[in-house]
Design a protein around this motif. Sequence first.
Motif, PDB file in Angstrom:
ATOM      1  N   ASP A   4      34.286   5.207 -87.400  1.00  0.00           N
ATOM      2  CA  ASP A   4      34.507   4.817 -85.714  1.00  0.00           C
ATOM      3  C   ASP A   4      34.687   6.177 -85.170  1.00  0.00           C
ATOM      4  N   TYR A   5      35.285   6.056 -83.250  1.00  0.00           N
ATOM      5  CA  TYR A   5      35.480   6.938 -82.690  1.00  0.00           C
ATOM      6  C   TYR A   5      36.915   7.465 -83.731  1.00  0.00           C
ATOM      7  N   ASP A   6      37.781   6.415 -83.765  1.00  0.00           N
ATOM      8  CA  ASP A   6      39.028   7.753 -84.367  1.00  0.00           C
ATOM      9  C   ASP A   6      38.581   7.791 -85.422  1.00  0.00           C
ATOM     10  N   ASN A   7      37.896   7.978 -86.580  1.00  0.00           N
ATOM     11  CA  ASN A   7      37.788   8.345 -87.521  1.00  0.00           C
ATOM     12  C   ASN A   7      36.205   8.815 -87.824  1.00  0.00           C
ATOM     13  N   MET A   8      35.361  10.032 -87.344  1.00  0.00           N
ATOM     14  CA  MET A   8      34.064  10.229 -86.510  1.00  0.00           C
ATOM     15  C   MET A   8      33.903  11.403 -88.146  1.00  0.00           C
ATOM     16  N   THR A   9      33.272  10.317 -89.049  1.00  0.00           N
ATOM     17  CA  THR A   9      32.321  11.170 -90.384  1.00  0.00           C
ATOM     18  C   THR A   9      31.913  11.073 -89.997  1.00  0.00           C
ATOM     19  N   VAL A  10      30.861  12.438 -90.818  1.00  0.00           N
ATOM     20  CA  VAL A  10      29.566  13.074 -90.126  1.00  0.00           C
ATOM     21  C   VAL A  10      27.932  11.593 -90.404  1.00  0.00           C
ATOM     22  N   LEU A  11      28.447  10.792 -90.905  1.00  0.00           N
ATOM     23  CA  LEU A  11      27.099   9.349 -91.067  1.00  0.00           C
ATOM     24  C   LEU A  11      27.887   9.327 -89.024  1.00  0.00           C
ATOM     25  N   LYS A  44      29.140  10.955 -86.654  1.00  0.00           N
ATOM     26  CA  LYS A  44      29.276  11.516 -85.570  1.00  0.00           C
ATOM     27  C   LYS A  44      26.594  11.970 -85.535  1.00  0.00           C
ATOM     28  N   ALA A  45      26.079  11.491 -86.548  1.00  0.00           N
ATOM     29  CA  ALA A  45      24.871  11.775 -86.976  1.00  0.00           C
ATOM     30  C   ALA A  45      24.227  10.863 -86.425  1.00  0.00           C
ATOM     31  N   ALA A  46      24.799   9.706 -86.295  1.00  0.00           N
ATOM     32  CA  ALA A  46      24.493   8.179 -85.536  1.00  0.00           C
ATOM     33  C   ALA A  46      24.227   8.725 -83.738  1.00  0.00           C
ATOM     34  N   LEU A  47      25.790   8.880 -84.118  1.00  0.00           N
ATOM     35  CA  LEU A  47      26.293   9.049 -82.340  1.00  0.00           C
ATOM     36  C   LEU A  47      25.271  10.014 -81.607  1.00  0.00           C
ATOM     37  N   PHE A  48      25.366  10.867 -81.993  1.00  0.00           N
ATOM     38  CA  PHE A  48      24.365  11.909 -81.513  1.00  0.00           C
ATOM     39  C   PHE A  48      23.287  11.439 -81.343  1.00  0.00           C
ATOM     40  N   GLY A  49      22.602  11.304 -82.010  1.00  0.00           N
ATOM     41  CA  GLY A  49      21.072  10.632 -82.403  1.00  0.00           C
ATOM     42  C   GLY A  49      20.956   9.225 -81.407  1.00  0.00           C
ATOM     43  N   ALA A  96      30.448  22.198 -88.273  1.00  0.00           N
ATOM     44  CA  ALA A  96      30.767  23.763 -88.483  1.00  0.00           C
ATOM     45  C   ALA A  96      31.605  23.854 -88.034  1.00  0.00           C
ATOM     46  N   LEU A  97      32.112  23.135 -87.141  1.00  0.00           N
ATOM     47  CA  LEU A  97      33.326  23.914 -85.938  1.00  0.00           C
ATOM     48  C   LEU A  97      34.473  23.038 -86.867  1.00  0.00           C
ATOM     49  N   SER A  98      34.375  22.015 -86.552  1.00  0.00           N
ATOM     50  CA  SER A  98      35.482  20.683 -86.957  1.00  0.00           C
ATOM     51  C   SER A  98      36.190  21.057 -87.806  1.00  0.00           C
ATOM     52  N   PRO A  99      36.428  21.886 -89.339  1.00  0.00           N
ATOM     53  CA  PRO A  99      37.510  22.446 -89.181  1.00  0.00           C
ATOM     54  C   PRO A  99      38.565  23.451 -89.312  1.00  0.00           C
ATOM     55  N   ILE A 100      37.587  24.404 -87.811  1.00  0.00           N
ATOM     56  CA  ILE A 100      38.713  24.666 -87.035  1.00  0.00           C
ATOM     57  C   ILE A 100      39.180  24.157 -85.896  1.00  0.00           C
ATOM     58  N   LEU A 139      16.361  17.427 -82.512  1.00  0.00           N
ATOM     59  CA  LEU A 139      16.933  18.614 -81.724  1.00  0.00           C
ATOM     60  C   LEU A 139      18.982  18.143 -81.552  1.00  0.00           C
ATOM     61  N   PHE A 140      18.678  16.604 -81.921  1.00  0.00           N
ATOM     62  CA  PHE A 140      20.156  16.650 -81.653  1.00  0.00           C
ATOM     63  C   PHE A 140      21.024  16.852 -83.045  1.00  0.00           C
ATOM     64  N   LEU A 141      20.301  17.684 -84.061  1.00  0.00           N
ATOM     65  CA  LEU A 141      20.379  18.194 -85.339  1.00  0.00           C
ATOM     66  C   LEU A 141      21.597  19.685 -84.721  1.00  0.00           C
ATOM     67  N   LEU A 142      20.722  20.044 -83.249  1.00  0.00           N
ATOM     68  CA  LEU A 142      21.835  21.412 -82.932  1.00  0.00           C
ATOM     69  C   LEU A 142      23.049  20.885 -82.664  1.00  0.00           C
ATOM     70  N   PRO A 143      23.675  19.556 -81.684  1.00  0.00           N
ATOM     71  CA  PRO A 143      24.768  19.388 -82.146  1.00  0.00           C
ATOM     72  C   PRO A 143      25.407  18.957 -82.575  1.00  0.00           C
ATOM     73  N   LEU A 144      25.136  18.644 -83.566  1.00  0.00           N
ATOM     74  CA  LEU A 144      25.535  18.266 -84.796  1.00  0.00           C
ATOM     75  C   LEU A 144      26.138  19.589 -86.105  1.00  0.00           C
ATOM     76  N   VAL A 145      25.168  19.668 -86.192  1.00  0.00           N
ATOM     77  CA  VAL A 145      25.732  20.987 -87.213  1.00  0.00           C
ATOM     78  C   VAL A 145      26.917  21.786 -86.374  1.00  0.00           C
ATOM     79  N   LEU A 146      27.142  22.252 -85.255  1.00  0.00           N
ATOM     80  CA  LEU A 146      27.757  23.019 -84.775  1.00  0.00           C
ATOM     81  C   LEU A 146      28.891  22.609 -84.679  1.00  0.00           C
ATOM     82  N   ASN A 147      28.933  21.224 -84.450  1.00  0.00           N
ATOM     83  CA  ASN A 147      30.026  20.083 -84.363  1.00  0.00           C
ATOM     84  C   ASN A 147      30.775  20.295 -85.829  1.00  0.00           C
TER      85      ASN A 147
END
Length: 397
Positions: A273-280, A282-287, A196-200, A186-194
């Motif tokens: 890291d916190y200053d360079n939040m890659t998708v990987l 963010k996945a580890a952080l939200f997990g 998807a919306l990060s380019p905006i 279920l951590f995928l819910l915030p991950l996918v939304l974040n």
Amino acid sequence: MSGRLYYVDWLRVIAFAILVVYHCSVAFFPDMSWLMKSAQGSEMLSLVMKFPRAWRLALLFFVSGMGTWFAFRSNAGLTFLRDRTTRLLVPLLFAMCVIIVPQVWFERVYEDGYDGSLMSFWLTRYFTEGKYPQGNFTWAHMWFVAYLLVMAFLCYPIFRLIIDPRMRRLTGWFESVARSNAIYLLFLLPLVLNVALSPIFPRQTNALYNDGAWFAVWASWFGLGFLVARHHHAVIEAIVDRRWLSASFALTLTVTLYRHSWAAGPDDAFMGDYDNMTVLYKAALFGLAWSMILTAVGFGALHLNRKSAALAWLNRKIFPLYIVHQTIIIAALFYVLPLEAGVAEKMSLVLLVTIGGSLALCLLFEQLPWPFRALVGLPEQPADAPAPEKSTVPLRY
């Protein structure tokens, strides 16, 4: 076991305690700019605090979502929105116009050399020079309250839908997921939304209007808290049974983040890291955040679900403590930072002043008559009146 879910109150108190310790330490992080920054820094303190930074807000929003279910269940009509407005909007506006003012004044004196009095700053500059940080008017740490208020209104139609008997098939699906190992996905819910919306919305701003990617993250934790509380009787046993598995996931992700991000050298920090939040990253952080939430709920429901006079006393004061704590921290930093002492001594002193000052103000707030109590987040009921026991679904384990 039936009755009030005391462990939820304990999680709220614990989450706030972590928040206070974290806020008292940020000024000493050499790799982060904050409201007031110490000339002395501690790399070790910053490194240690990267761990609670990963999940402290997620836990706060999750617990707030659980509390919102209990408030919503008591009155699912429009009275719910009226109560949320009184409970959240009134303290938010009062804090922005009064309580936060000294916080900004101390910052301007310390960082910018402003030499005017607090009263002069309040009357002539705070409201007239635009929004912070270029100006002065701000909701500061009360952004959390503003987000909760917006979430309550935006999610109200969804809340009504969830309790509709016609939605039983969908809510039954959630119960099935939450009772299985699929709950960890279920951590995928915030991950996918974040993602998807990060380019905006590329930056986390806490300003709401341009913070869509992270608002979606916080709303996801809030919504999951609401759902877990709504289906508590059906899912809590499975969460408790998996508490050690949840802790194992949290430990694994923590070690991974320290090894390949937080404490890694330039050649090993491939995750970001916190200053360079890659998708990987963010996945580890939200997990990690979700694993920590499930760990806290699992162990809390098993070991902390009991009545306590100390808990009742603390739980009543959590919201007013939250409202005032950061202003007390900034005031303490203003006087403590110039002292000849080490980082550990200064942080400890700031922490002690914050706890003592915040509690002292809360005791004063308790003496306020209604409706002035609403300004600082206190309910109408006086402190010495017996509180009605809230009925909740039974815990089955």
